[in-house]
Design a protein around this motif. Structure first.
Motif, short mmCIF file in Angstrom:
data_model
loop_
_atom_site.label_atom_id
_atom_site.label_comp_id
_atom_site.label_asym_id
_atom_site.label_seq_id
_atom_site.Cartn_x
_atom_site.Cartn_y
_atom_site.Cartn_z
N ARG A 56 -60.92 57.53 -128.75
CA ARG A 56 -60.68 58.85 -128.69
C ARG A 56 -61.86 59.01 -127.59
O ARG A 56 -61.01 58.98 -125.95
CB ARG A 56 -61.73 59.91 -128.95
CG ARG A 56 -61.18 60.99 -129.94
CD ARG A 56 -61.03 61.97 -130.07
NE ARG A 56 -62.18 61.80 -131.02
CZ ARG A 56 -62.50 61.72 -132.13
NH1 ARG A 56 -61.37 61.49 -133.00
NH2 ARG A 56 -63.69 61.24 -133.08
N ALA A 57 -63.63 58.02 -127.31
CA ALA A 57 -63.71 57.29 -125.84
C ALA A 57 -63.29 56.52 -124.64
O ALA A 57 -63.17 57.53 -123.77
CB ALA A 57 -64.70 56.73 -126.32
N VAL A 58 -62.18 55.82 -125.18
CA VAL A 58 -61.39 55.22 -124.38
C VAL A 58 -60.62 56.14 -123.98
O VAL A 58 -60.52 56.55 -122.41
CB VAL A 58 -60.85 54.05 -125.15
CG1 VAL A 58 -58.98 53.49 -124.19
CG2 VAL A 58 -61.31 53.05 -125.70
N ARG A 59 -59.75 56.77 -124.59
CA ARG A 59 -58.87 58.28 -123.95
C ARG A 59 -59.47 58.53 -122.72
O ARG A 59 -58.52 58.92 -121.29
CB ARG A 59 -58.15 58.93 -124.94
CG ARG A 59 -57.41 58.10 -125.75
CD ARG A 59 -55.80 58.56 -126.49
NE ARG A 59 -56.75 59.77 -127.82
CZ ARG A 59 -56.98 58.82 -128.09
NH1 ARG A 59 -56.06 58.13 -128.73
NH2 ARG A 59 -57.43 59.35 -129.34
N SER A 60 -60.90 58.59 -122.91
CA SER A 60 -61.57 60.09 -122.59
C SER A 60 -61.92 59.68 -120.91
O SER A 60 -61.93 60.35 -120.22
CB SER A 60 -62.09 61.10 -123.07
OG SER A 60 -63.47 60.24 -123.64
N GLY A 61 -62.13 58.70 -121.06
CA GLY A 61 -62.53 57.50 -119.91
C GLY A 61 -64.15 58.14 -119.74
O GLY A 61 -64.71 57.36 -118.09
N ALA B 121 -67.66 57.48 -120.22
CA ALA B 121 -69.15 55.73 -120.07
C ALA B 121 -68.77 54.82 -121.22
O ALA B 121 -68.67 53.55 -121.35
CB ALA B 121 -70.06 56.04 -119.64
N ILE B 122 -68.84 55.80 -122.52
CA ILE B 122 -68.49 54.46 -123.65
C ILE B 122 -67.41 54.29 -123.49
O ILE B 122 -66.93 52.44 -123.91
CB ILE B 122 -68.91 55.73 -125.51
CG1 ILE B 122 -70.83 55.45 -124.83
CG2 ILE B 122 -68.23 54.29 -126.39
CD1 ILE B 122 -70.93 56.53 -126.41
N VAL C 276 -66.53 50.06 -124.06
CA VAL C 276 -65.39 49.31 -124.52
C VAL C 276 -64.02 48.61 -125.41
O VAL C 276 -64.00 48.33 -126.23
CB VAL C 276 -66.09 50.53 -126.18
CG1 VAL C 276 -67.61 50.31 -126.46
CG2 VAL C 276 -65.18 51.59 -126.10
N LYS C 277 -63.81 49.69 -124.22
CA LYS C 277 -61.77 49.25 -123.82
C LYS C 277 -61.59 47.82 -124.08
O LYS C 277 -61.03 47.78 -124.77
CB LYS C 277 -61.55 49.54 -122.57
CG LYS C 277 -60.22 49.92 -122.14
CD LYS C 277 -59.65 50.44 -121.59
CE LYS C 277 -58.06 51.05 -121.19
NZ LYS C 277 -57.29 49.81 -120.56
N THR C 278 -61.92 46.99 -123.15
CA THR C 278 -61.83 45.71 -122.89
C THR C 278 -62.10 44.70 -124.69
O THR C 278 -61.14 44.17 -125.17
CB THR C 278 -62.69 44.89 -122.25
OG1 THR C 278 -62.58 45.75 -121.01
CG2 THR C 278 -61.98 43.13 -122.23
N VAL C 279 -62.98 44.71 -125.17
CA VAL C 279 -63.17 44.31 -126.69
C VAL C 279 -62.78 44.81 -127.75
O VAL C 279 -62.38 44.15 -128.54
CB VAL C 279 -64.91 44.51 -126.72
CG1 VAL C 279 -65.33 44.23 -127.95
CG2 VAL C 279 -65.78 44.54 -125.71
N VAL C 280 -62.51 46.42 -127.28
CA VAL C 280 -61.46 47.24 -128.99
C VAL C 280 -60.28 46.56 -128.51
O VAL C 280 -59.62 46.18 -129.53
CB VAL C 280 -61.11 48.53 -128.61
CG1 VAL C 280 -60.76 49.45 -129.06
CG2 VAL C 280 -62.27 49.18 -128.98
N GLU C 281 -59.18 46.48 -127.40
CA GLU C 281 -58.40 45.44 -126.97
C GLU C 281 -58.16 44.53 -127.31
O GLU C 281 -56.53 43.98 -127.94
CB GLU C 281 -57.67 46.56 -125.53
CG GLU C 281 -57.54 48.02 -125.75
CD GLU C 281 -56.96 48.16 -124.22
OE1 GLU C 281 -56.64 47.64 -123.61
OE2 GLU C 281 -56.58 49.14 -124.39
#
Ligand code: AMP
Length: 246
Positions: free
Chosen positions: A67-72, A74-75, A79-84
């Protein structure tokens, strides 16, 4: 409020669990449940069902991060790259996220944690967060690697709301009821799944010993039909409270 536990299409489920329509009896202490298992073990599905039955919130760290990644936020950006890539977010950040969530009052009668802890350091931190808040019931969903790779290769989730497409519906529908499109999660690609499984073995499996040593761990065969898995986890939870009451 009536709590219902009514799995559909149940086979070989003990009658008292299947027929339960009055919710679990209230308990004096909170019901703090942790589900542990490799990616694709069914933790998300089971967490949602158990939380509804127990009338407690689900805390899914994977969902919170997505959800944090979708919302853009700061968190999300952090984390986006690490999660992906299927790697783990660092322990301090994850513990901070979970501490903030556990400070909310709806968690004080209990919760079902899905995806946390994932390292022994996180398990130790969770103990610290839960001091004076009742014991943990830790359930391992055991599923072998081959089954995980098959399951996750077929999984499709809504890119807008994160809901899973029904895996039993044959060809998955293209669109989610919310209007978003179902797609494969970037971290469900086969190479990433293999990385996530390696991470599970290296970082997360040692938690099982951590909890086994203090007799808080129960293992369930996660390859069984989801309804049967739900029934067995609910029996584990009941047994813990029956034992505490006797
Ligand atoms: P999940 O949906 O639980 O498989 O989580 C998806 C991804 O979110 C994981 O592969 C990690 O990158 C990240 N993640 C979720 N929970 C944690 C955690 N407790 N510690 C570190 N990373 C996590």
């Amino acid at each position: 409020m009536t709590r219902t536990f009514a799995p559909v299409a149940v086979r070989a489920v003990p009658r008292d669990v299947r027929a339960r329509d009055d919710g679990r009896r209230p308990t004096a202490s909170p019901t703090n449940v942790v589900l542990i298992g490799p990616p694709g073990a069914g933790k998300g599905t089971q967490a949602t069902r158990l939380a509804r039955w127990l009338s407690v919130p689900t805390i899914s760290t994977g969902d919170m991060l997505r959800r944090a990644v979708r919302s853009g936020s700061a968190i999300g950006l952090a984390v986006k790259t690490v999660v992906e890539r299927g790697e783990l977010i660092d322990d301090a950040m994850m513990t901070g996220i979970v501490a903030t969530r556990l400070a909310e009052s709806d968690t004080h009668t209990g919760f079902v944690l899905d995806g946390f802890p994932r390292t022994v350091e996180q398990a130790v931190a969770l103990d610290g967060l839960l001091e004076q808040r009742g014991d943990l019931i830790v359930v391992e969903l055991a599923v072998p690697e081959g089954a995980i790779i098959r399951r996750l290769g077929q999984r499709r989730v809504c890119e807008r709301c994160g809901r899973n497409a029904d895996p039993l519906s044959g060809t998955p529908p293209k669109d989610c009821p919310c209007g978003g499109a179902f797609h494969q999660r970037p971290d469900d690609a086969e190479t990433v799944i293999r990385e996530r499984l390696r991470t599970y073995e290296r970082a997360t499996r040692p938690i099982l010993d951590f909890y086994r040593q203090r007799r808080a761990l129960r293992a369930i065969d996660g390859t069984q039909a989801p309804d049967l898995v739900t029934a067995q986890i609910s029996q584990v939870i009941d047994a813990v409270f029956d034992h505490a009451a006797s």
